[in-house]
Motif scaffolding. Structure first.
Motif, PDB file in Angstrom:
ATOM      1  N   SER A 297       0.807  -1.219   0.000  1.00  0.00           N
ATOM      2  CA  SER A 297       0.000   0.000   0.000  1.00  0.00           C
ATOM      3  C   SER A 297       0.839   1.267   0.000  1.00  0.00           C
ATOM      4  N   ASP A 298       1.963   1.268   0.709  1.00  0.00           N
ATOM      5  CA  ASP A 298       2.831   2.451   0.730  1.00  0.00           C
ATOM      6  C   ASP A 298       3.337   2.791  -0.670  1.00  0.00           C
ATOM      7  N   SER A 299       3.708   1.779  -1.425  1.00  0.00           N
ATOM      8  CA  SER A 299       4.197   2.011  -2.788  1.00  0.00           C
ATOM      9  C   SER A 299       3.079   2.522  -3.685  1.00  0.00           C
ATOM     10  N   VAL A 300       1.904   1.944  -3.552  1.00  0.00           N
ATOM     11  CA  VAL A 300       0.755   2.389  -4.355  1.00  0.00           C
ATOM     12  C   VAL A 300       0.454   3.855  -4.074  1.00  0.00           C
ATOM     13  N   LEU A 301       0.445   4.235  -2.809  1.00  0.00           N
ATOM     14  CA  LEU A 301       0.155   5.622  -2.447  1.00  0.00           C
ATOM     15  C   LEU A 301       1.254   6.570  -2.909  1.00  0.00           C
ATOM     16  N   ALA A 302       2.514   6.141  -2.810  1.00  0.00           N
ATOM     17  CA  ALA A 302       3.633   6.986  -3.233  1.00  0.00           C
ATOM     18  C   ALA A 302       3.602   7.234  -4.744  1.00  0.00           C
ATOM     19  N   VAL A 303       3.363   6.184  -5.519  1.00  0.00           N
ATOM     20  CA  VAL A 303       3.293   6.337  -6.976  1.00  0.00           C
ATOM     21  C   VAL A 303       2.082   7.182  -7.362  1.00  0.00           C
ATOM     22  N   SER A 304       0.968   6.950  -6.680  1.00  0.00           N
ATOM     23  CA  SER A 304      -0.242   7.729  -6.940  1.00  0.00           C
ATOM     24  C   SER A 304       0.011   9.220  -6.738  1.00  0.00           C
ATOM     25  N   LYS A 305       0.709   9.561  -5.673  1.00  0.00           N
ATOM     26  CA  LYS A 305       1.015  10.965  -5.397  1.00  0.00           C
ATOM     27  C   LYS A 305       2.037  11.517  -6.392  1.00  0.00           C
ATOM     28  N   GLN A 306       3.092  10.755  -6.668  1.00  0.00           N
ATOM     29  CA  GLN A 306       4.155  11.204  -7.565  1.00  0.00           C
ATOM     30  C   GLN A 306       3.627  11.559  -8.948  1.00  0.00           C
ATOM     31  N   TYR A 307       2.721  10.741  -9.473  1.00  0.00           N
ATOM     32  CA  TYR A 307       2.239  10.920 -10.836  1.00  0.00           C
ATOM     33  C   TYR A 307       0.816  11.485 -10.907  1.00  0.00           C
ATOM     34  N   SER A 308       0.309  11.982  -9.788  1.00  0.00           N
ATOM     35  CA  SER A 308      -1.041  12.570  -9.715  1.00  0.00           C
ATOM     36  C   SER A 308      -2.102  11.636 -10.286  1.00  0.00           C
ATOM     37  N   CYS A 309      -2.012  10.381  -9.890  1.00  0.00           N
ATOM     38  CA  CYS A 309      -2.980   9.359 -10.318  1.00  0.00           C
ATOM     39  C   CYS A 309      -3.952   9.117  -9.181  1.00  0.00           C
ATOM     40  N   ARG A 310      -5.021   9.849  -9.191  1.00  0.00           N
ATOM     41  CA  ARG A 310      -6.006   9.679  -8.126  1.00  0.00           C
ATOM     42  C   ARG A 310      -6.843   8.434  -8.384  1.00  0.00           C
ATOM     43  N   ILE A 311      -6.864   7.556  -7.390  1.00  0.00           N
ATOM     44  CA  ILE A 311      -7.703   6.368  -7.456  1.00  0.00           C
ATOM     45  C   ILE A 311      -8.553   6.327  -6.194  1.00  0.00           C
ATOM     46  N   LEU A 312      -9.756   5.824  -6.345  1.00  0.00           N
ATOM     47  CA  LEU A 312     -10.652   5.644  -5.205  1.00  0.00           C
ATOM     48  C   LEU A 312     -10.518   4.199  -4.756  1.00  0.00           C
ATOM     49  N   THR A 313     -10.148   3.996  -3.500  1.00  0.00           N
ATOM     50  CA  THR A 313      -9.998   2.649  -2.955  1.00  0.00           C
ATOM     51  C   THR A 313     -11.095   2.401  -1.932  1.00  0.00           C
ATOM     52  N   ILE A 314     -11.862   1.357  -2.159  1.00  0.00           N
ATOM     53  CA  ILE A 314     -12.903   0.932  -1.229  1.00  0.00           C
ATOM     54  C   ILE A 314     -12.456  -0.401  -0.632  1.00  0.00           C
ATOM     55  N   VAL A 315     -12.266  -0.411   0.688  1.00  0.00           N
ATOM     56  CA  VAL A 315     -11.812  -1.621   1.373  1.00  0.00           C
ATOM     57  C   VAL A 315     -13.016  -2.247   2.075  1.00  0.00           C
ATOM     58  N   LEU A 316     -13.326  -3.486   1.712  1.00  0.00           N
ATOM     59  CA  LEU A 316     -14.445  -4.207   2.295  1.00  0.00           C
ATOM     60  C   LEU A 316     -13.983  -5.042   3.485  1.00  0.00           C
ATOM     61  N   ASP A 317     -14.729  -4.968   4.575  1.00  0.00           N
ATOM     62  CA  ASP A 317     -14.448  -5.800   5.747  1.00  0.00           C
ATOM     63  C   ASP A 317     -15.098  -7.161   5.493  1.00  0.00           C
ATOM     64  N   THR A 318     -14.319  -8.098   4.997  1.00  0.00           N
ATOM     65  CA  THR A 318     -14.879  -9.390   4.584  1.00  0.00           C
ATOM     66  C   THR A 318     -15.177 -10.315   5.766  1.00  0.00           C
ATOM     67  N   ALA A 319     -14.766  -9.958   6.960  1.00  0.00           N
ATOM     68  CA  ALA A 319     -15.040 -10.778   8.143  1.00  0.00           C
ATOM     69  C   ALA A 319     -16.234 -10.249   8.930  1.00  0.00           C
ATOM     70  N   ALA A 320     -16.923  -9.242   8.430  1.00  0.00           N
ATOM     71  CA  ALA A 320     -17.994  -8.603   9.184  1.00  0.00           C
ATOM     72  C   ALA A 320     -19.126  -9.557   9.528  1.00  0.00           C
ATOM     73  N   GLY A 321     -19.417 -10.519   8.656  1.00  0.00           N
ATOM     74  CA  GLY A 321     -20.533 -11.432   8.892  1.00  0.00           C
ATOM     75  C   GLY A 321     -20.161 -12.659   9.697  1.00  0.00           C
ATOM     76  N   ARG A 322     -18.896 -12.860   9.977  1.00  0.00           N
ATOM     77  CA  ARG A 322     -18.450 -14.055  10.715  1.00  0.00           C
ATOM     78  C   ARG A 322     -18.510 -13.834  12.217  1.00  0.00           C
ATOM     79  N   ARG A 323     -18.818 -14.865  12.916  1.00  0.00           N
ATOM     80  CA  ARG A 323     -18.825 -14.808  14.386  1.00  0.00           C
ATOM     81  C   ARG A 323     -18.222 -16.069  14.945  1.00  0.00           C
TER      82      ARG A 323
END
Length: 68
Positions: free
Chosen positions: A42-68
Motif C-alpha cells: 500500500s505504501d508504494s501504491v500511495l507513493a506512486v499515486s502521489k508522484q504521478y497525480s494518479c487519483r484512485i478511489l480505494t474501497i476496502v471491504l471488511d470481509t469478516a464482518a458477517g463471521r462470528r
C-alpha cells in the motif's frame, strides 16, 4: 472493469494505478477485501499515486464482518 483471471491476491493496487495511467481521463476505482488490501504494498501504491497525480478511489471491504 479489469480483473485477474486467476489468483492475484495483492495485485489490485498496481492494477488500479496501471488503469489510471493508461486512461487518465477515467476514474479508477479499486474495490478490495481487507486481507488483499493489506497484502498489497500500500505504501508504494500511495507513493506512486502521489508522484504521478494518479487519483484512485480505494474501497476496502471488511470481509469478516458477517463471521462470528
Amino acid at each position: 472493469m479489469v480483473r485477474v483471471g486467476g489468483g492475484g491476491l495483492g495485485s489490485s493496487g498496481g492494477m488500479a494505478l496501471g488503469t489510471k495511467l493508461a486512461r487518465p481521463e477515467h476514474m479508477a476505482i479499486q474495490i478490495v477485501g481487507d486481507g488483499s488490501f493489506y497484502f498489497n504494498v500500500s505504501d508504494s501504491v500511495l507513493a506512486v499515486s502521489k508522484q504521478y497525480s494518479c487519483r484512485i478511489l480505494t474501497i476496502v471491504l471488511d470481509t469478516a464482518a458477517g463471521r462470528r
